[in-house]
Design a protein around this motif. Structure first.
Motif, PDB file in Angstrom:
ATOM      1  N   ALA A  56       0.826  -1.203   0.000  1.00  0.00           N
ATOM      2  CA  ALA A  56       0.000   0.000   0.000  1.00  0.00           C
ATOM      3  C   ALA A  56       0.862   1.254   0.000  1.00  0.00           C
ATOM      4  O   ALA A  56       0.476   2.291  -0.533  1.00  0.00           O
ATOM      5  N   TYR A  71      -1.696   1.977  11.840  1.00  0.00           N
ATOM      6  CA  TYR A  71      -0.898   0.858  11.339  1.00  0.00           C
ATOM      7  C   TYR A  71       0.559   1.086  11.713  1.00  0.00           C
ATOM      8  O   TYR A  71       1.042   2.214  11.714  1.00  0.00           O
ATOM      9  N   ASN A 118      -7.550   6.838  -6.733  1.00  0.00           N
ATOM     10  CA  ASN A 118      -8.159   5.984  -5.712  1.00  0.00           C
ATOM     11  C   ASN A 118      -7.293   4.764  -5.434  1.00  0.00           C
ATOM     12  O   ASN A 118      -6.758   4.157  -6.356  1.00  0.00           O
TER      13      ASN A 118
END
Ligand SMILES: Nc1ncnc2c1ncn2[C@@H]1O[C@H](COP(=O)(O)OP(=O)(O)OP(=O)(O)O)[C@@H](O)[C@H]1O
Ligand SMILES: [Mg+2]
Lengths: 261, 392
Positions: free
Chosen positions: A19, A54, A39
């Motif tokens: 990510a 995280y 997006n």
């Protein structure tokens, strides 16, 4: 000017999905950084890594000279980072006013014993919070102040976004992270939002802002420092002009718009 | 646009005072009627009346707001009326020790329900171990009194501290789990405590502890009748006033925490844990704190129970007790102090009154509870938004 937040080679993997891929950037005290990208690029993940939601797979986050990598979110908040969430996370069954007062949690001290045995002290602290919260609700656009005794869950979309910002500001943070604050706002409301952020900066010149935005009109209003992320990697950084002209950005993000132009 | 901002308070303070006094007297009269009620028809009639009352309250919320605003407008009158009602009730009841007993148990359950309300109501933590904390309070104080001859007043704080420690012990593993799993962890703790009480020798095993001495205050033994201004009240009246005092302590504790940033933090983590953490709230700590406060208050109730009944056994502190307390909070109204107390009274008194239905008692009880939840899905008195300053 001195550096407030430094993100060093941060990588965030979710299983096989990367990510964030080796992202590095820094922002200075009192500046605004606009983060753009298509997006799923990893923008919100970046906020979640900075605020401790995280723990990054590798890399470091330095805030105000302290390594906060992997610190729990409440501790990050205590150190002075306020944030909003992309999909508003208000305390919906509490009043608008209580939402803002909860935002002052790090600025208040009453413990159990104080609350039980020194109700006067606890009451004065709460009264001061109410006063500050009302001032914050009057600060921005919209009529949040008039709606302060409504449950937050019953607010209209634009007011929900404004309330989240007010709540984040209540802790008097050094850095505020806004995740797509203009989502759900019409043009007039978006303009008012931009004006609010500008006024906020002029009143608090030390405050730094990181802004995730899809609406280019908002990004254009803060053109000094823009960063574009695509597939988890930082592909461009600089002034809005430079980033917009960057061919990789046009490909990744402004592709269709550029083709039209 | 103000929503519930300025509730419709009556124009004059006198009117507010009249409403405040009348509404409380009505409540007291109803309580008296249901305590005195005898036979199926009377009980059914009173329950129907109560159901109708709550139905109207659901239909016309302004009615409830009006009464609440009146009570809040004249706090001194409200408190004085409440004090007179609570202090005077035993005189009304007279020598009926059964009713006094019911009231004592109802008040102890009110304390337990207020204790659990910190978790279930304020923070949405399903704790099924309140019965265990209650039992620990009862056993610790009873053991201290029986083995070391300690006075009731000394065992009270010690038992509370012991139970608080227990609260921390369940709280810590519970920090890592949520919802259903958390509920399971607390059920396990509750069962373990009950089994230990059953199996240890020094707790008297399944026979429990007997002969816990009655407390005394300034030379007056709680086992002897209470004489006030020439009125003679049965010995239960001592414990009635003692448990009433504990209810007051529980209410003040609940109110002060609710109004402080601690109550707000609990409400925040109830609504959204991730957002609460982003406000700098140490969610894990606040959860453990809720366990500790719950255990602390429950232990007080346990101590009074042990010294009142003078005989305790593990059967008094089963999983079912925890479930009952939880039902009281849910039926009464989560995070509403008054509602929780009403829930505790209703669910203590109702099963006793339904004895008239003999074999169908439990069935009827279930039907009544479900009926009330259908009339008032958020509980009899749902949580209210906090009001500040001029709005209070
Ligand atoms: N907790 C998670 N577990 C697994 N995958 C995740 C998690 N959070 C984010 N992702 C994935 O990481 C990628 C980046 O998501 P992120 O929400 O950061 O994107 P974004 O840039 O904010 O997108 P958008 O503009 O739509 O908000 C996506 O593919 C997303 O599915
Ligand atoms: Mg996002």
């Amino acid at each position: 000017m001195s550096v407030l937040l430094k993100v060093d080679n941060v990588t965030m993997r979710f299983g096989g999905l990367v990510a964030l891929n080796d992202v590095t950037f820094a922002i200075e005290k009192g500046s605004v950084l606009a983060v753009i990208g298509p997006n799923g690029a990893g923008k919100s993940t970046l906020f979640n890594v900075v605020t401790g939601v995280y723990k990054p797979s590798s890399g470091r986050v330095i805030f105000d000279g302290v390594d906060i990598t992997g610190k729990p979110p409440y501790e990050v908040a205590q150190r002075g980072i306020g944030r909003t969430f992309q999909s508003s996370r208000l305390f919906s069954d509490l009043s608008v006013l209580d939402n803002v007062i909860i935002g002052m949690h790090t600025r208040t001290k009453t413990g159990v014993l104080d609350a039980l045995f020194r109700p006067g002290k606890s009451g004065r602290e709460m009264a001061a919070c109410v006063e500050k919260a009302e001032a914050l609700l009057q600060f921005g656009s919209g009529d949040l102040f008039e709606q302060r005794y409504r449950p937050a869950g019953t607010l209209a979309q634009a007011d929900r976004r404004r309330l989240e910002i007010a709540r984040a500001l209540a802790s008097q943070p050094k850095l505020i992270l806004l995740d797509e604050p203009s989502v759900g706002m019409d043009d007039a409301e978006t303009d008012a939002l931009v004006a609010d952020i500008k006024r906020l900066r002029s009143e608090h010149p030390e405050l730094s802002v990181i802004l995730i935005e899809h609406d280019m009109r908002v990004v254009e209003a803060f053109p000094e420092h823009v960063m574009c992320i695509d597939y988890g990697s930082r592909i461009a950084e600089g002034s809005f002009e430079t980033v917009r002209a960057d061919s990789r950005v046009q490909e990744a993000y402004l592709g269709k718009a550029a083709a039209h132009a | 646009m103000g929503g519930p901002a300025s509730p419709a308070a009556p124009g004059s303070a006198v009117a507010a005072a009249v409403v405040a006094i009348l509404s409380q007297l009505c409540g007291a009269a109803f309580l008296y009627a249901i305590l005195k009620a005898d036979g199926g028809w009377e009980v059914t009639g009173l329950l129907t009346l109560l159901g109708l009352g709550f139905f109207l309250l659901e239909r016309y919320p302004a009615m409830g707001d009006f009464v609440t605003a009146s009570l809040a407008r004249v706090p001194l009158v409200t408190m004085a009326t409440a004090a007179i009602v609570v202090l005077g009730f035993p005189f009304l009841v007279g020598s009926n020790t059964y009713i006094l007993h019911l009231l004592i148990v109802a008040q102890l359950y009110a304390v337990l329900a207020l204790a659990l309300n910190f978790q279930l109501g304020s923070a949405n933590i399903p704790n099924f171990a309140t019965g265990a904390s209650y039992g620990i309070g009862a056993y610790v104080s009873a053991l201290l009194a029986l083995n070391f001859g300690m006075s009731f007043w000394l065992t009270l704080p010690i038992a509370a501290l012991a139970a608080t420690l227990f609260g921390f012990i369940i709280g810590v593993p519970s920090m890592r789990t949520r919802d259903t799993y958390l509920a399971l962890v607390t059920i396990a703790f509750g069962v373990v405590v009950q089994q230990l009480l059953n199996n240890f020798e020094w707790t008297g095993g399944p026979n429990g502890l007997v002969g816990i001495p009655a407390p005394s205050l300034f030379g007056h033994s709680f086992a002897s009748p209470l004489e006030v201004f020439g009125w003679k009240l049965p010995s239960q009246a001592n414990f009635y006033y003692l448990s009433a005092a504990l209810v007051v302590v529980a209410i003040v504790t609940a109110q002060r925490l609710h109004r402080s940033r601690i109550g707000l933090a609990w409400n925040a983590l109830r609504a959204d844990e991730i957002a609460a953490k982003a406000q700098g709230i140490n969610v894990a700590w606040y959860k453990v704190l809720a366990f500790a406060v719950d255990a602390f208050l429950a232990a007080f109730a346990g101590t009074i129970y042990a010294f009142y009944i003078s005989y305790i056994s593990p059967d008094n502190f089963t999983f079912l007790v925890s479930v009952t307390i939880m039902t009281m909070v849910i039926v009464g109204g989560m995070d509403n102090i008054f509602g929780v107390i009403v829930g505790a009274f209703l669910l203590t008194i109702l099963p006793e009154k339904l004895r008239a239905f003999s074999d169908y008692r439990l069935l009827f009880f279930g039907v009544v509870v479900i009926g009330f939840l259908m009339i008032r899905p958020q509980g009899l008195f749902p949580q209210r938004l906090r009001q500040y300053g001029a709005h209070r």
